[in-house]
Design an enzyme around this catalytic site. Structure first.
Site, short mmCIF file in Angstrom:
data_model
loop_
_atom_site.label_atom_id
_atom_site.label_comp_id
_atom_site.label_asym_id
_atom_site.label_seq_id
_atom_site.Cartn_x
_atom_site.Cartn_y
_atom_site.Cartn_z
N GLU A 40 -7.10 4.74 7.63
CA GLU A 40 -6.76 6.31 7.47
C GLU A 40 -8.16 6.87 6.86
OE1 GLU A 40 -3.21 5.73 5.45
OE2 GLU A 40 -2.24 5.23 7.27
N GLU B 285 -5.47 -4.92 10.65
CA GLU B 285 -4.63 -3.72 10.65
C GLU B 285 -4.76 -3.04 12.15
OE1 GLU B 285 -2.48 -2.53 6.83
OE2 GLU B 285 -4.38 -1.34 6.97
N HIS C 42 -9.37 1.13 4.84
CA HIS C 42 -8.33 1.39 5.73
C HIS C 42 -8.54 2.32 6.68
CE1 HIS C 42 -4.41 2.68 6.47
NE2 HIS C 42 -3.96 1.70 5.67
N ASN D 154 1.02 -1.25 -0.12
CA ASN D 154 0.11 0.16 -0.09
C ASN D 154 0.92 1.32 0.09
OD1 ASN D 154 -1.76 1.97 0.43
ND2 ASN D 154 -2.24 1.44 2.69
N LYS E 243 0.22 4.17 -0.23
CA LYS E 243 -0.62 5.55 0.19
C LYS E 243 -0.35 6.75 -0.67
CE LYS E 243 -0.18 3.48 4.70
NZ LYS E 243 -0.34 3.63 6.33
N GLY F 187 2.35 2.37 10.67
CA GLY F 187 3.16 3.53 10.46
C GLY F 187 4.01 3.98 11.69
N SER G 24 3.26 -1.91 10.60
CA SER G 24 4.67 -2.02 10.45
C SER G 24 5.55 -3.39 10.25
CB SER G 24 5.28 -1.61 12.10
OG SER G 24 4.49 -0.21 12.22
P1 PGA Z 1 2.77 0.47 7.62
O1 PGA Z 1 1.55 0.59 6.91
O2 PGA Z 1 3.50 -0.98 7.14
O3 PGA Z 1 3.82 1.60 7.16
O4 PGA Z 1 2.44 0.26 9.13
C1 PGA Z 1 0.44 -0.37 6.64
C2 PGA Z 1 -0.86 0.07 6.20
O5 PGA Z 1 -1.10 1.06 6.50
O6 PGA Z 1 -1.36 -0.61 5.31
#
Ligand code: PGA
Length: 250
Positions: A95, A165, A93, A9, A11, A171, A210
């Protein structure tokens, strides 16, 4: 159990130059068909599809409209993505749930719309740190799952992927421990199994938050962790390739 599936992903990262370099690296990497996908920002999807043709790496979107077409300024429909050659759409997601206030009902509508046009939804679920610390993580994620499944129907989950997640792990460099992730994945599968054993067995449940080259192998060794949704580490070809190699080695 199906083989592992690794999804990157990206982003809202990248420029024409950096995406070009990332795609060149990915195109040399090689992947078994159906085992790897990347989800670039919408504008880079055509470049990704063209660069990754024949490599085994599929392309998905990070979001999709619930609507087919019409006066919906700024929206991108599942039909448009499908026509380009997209195979997957990330839906829900955290976010988007948090910053665009996408509700379970809206996500269910996106899920239906994606499947109607041949895209495989990657449905994201996950609790906040407050919910985990209060001991309510399993119940919260179960509620998120049920509110979509109640609308879309259990059978449609056989043509979907689930990504667990935990919001506190995205992140932050704080990965859920393999035990925490396994516990949640097993719970998700058991909730699905109440409705259909067949679907529960078939659906791939990815872990996200992460994931990196150092922690991937241990996560993948757990029974119900069928792969990963990778953010930051998917922007570096070497790290992403190591995660894919760890998945293949299980
Ligand atoms: P990350 O993000 O691996 O940077 O923690 C995962 C995601 O949000 O899909």
């Amino acid at each position: 159990m199906p083989k592992k599936f690794i999804v990157g992903n990206w982003k809202m990262h990248g420029s024409i130059e950096s995406v070009d370099a990332l795609l060149s690296g990915l195109s040399l990497m090689g992947a078994d068909a159906g085992s790897v996908a990347v989800c670039p920002p919408f504008v880079f999807i055509p470049a990704a599809i063209s660069a990754l043709k024949g490599t085994g790496v599929s392309v998905g979107s990070q979001n999709v409209s619930a609507y087919d077409q019409g006066a919906y300024t700024g929206e991108i429909s599942a039909g448009m993505l499908s026509q380009l050659g997209c195979k997957y759409a990330i839906i829900g997601h955290s976010e988007r749930r948090e910053q665009w206030l996408e509700s379970d009902q809206q996500l269910a509508a996106k899920f239906v719309s994606a499947q109607a046009k041949g895209l495989t939804p990657i449905l994201c679920l996950g609790e906040s740190i407050e919910q985990r610390e209060a001991g309510g993580a399993l119940a919260f994620v179960e509620r998120q799952l049920r509110s979509v499944v109640d609308i879309v129907g259990i059978e449609s989950l056989s043509l979907a992927v689930i990504a667990y997640e935990p919001v506190w792990a995205i992140g932050t460099g704080k990965t859920a421990s393999p035990d925490q992730a396994q516990e949640m994945h097993a719970h998700i599968r058991s909730v699905l199994a109440e409705l259909s054993d067949e679907v529960a067995e078939k659906v791939q449940i990815l872990y996200g938050g992460s994931v990196n080259a150092a922690n991937a192998a241990e996560l993948f060794s757990r029974q119900d962790i069928d792969g990963a949704l990778v953010g930051g580490a998917s922007l570096k070809v070497d790290d992403f390739a190591s995660i894919i190699a760890a998945a293949k080695a299980v």
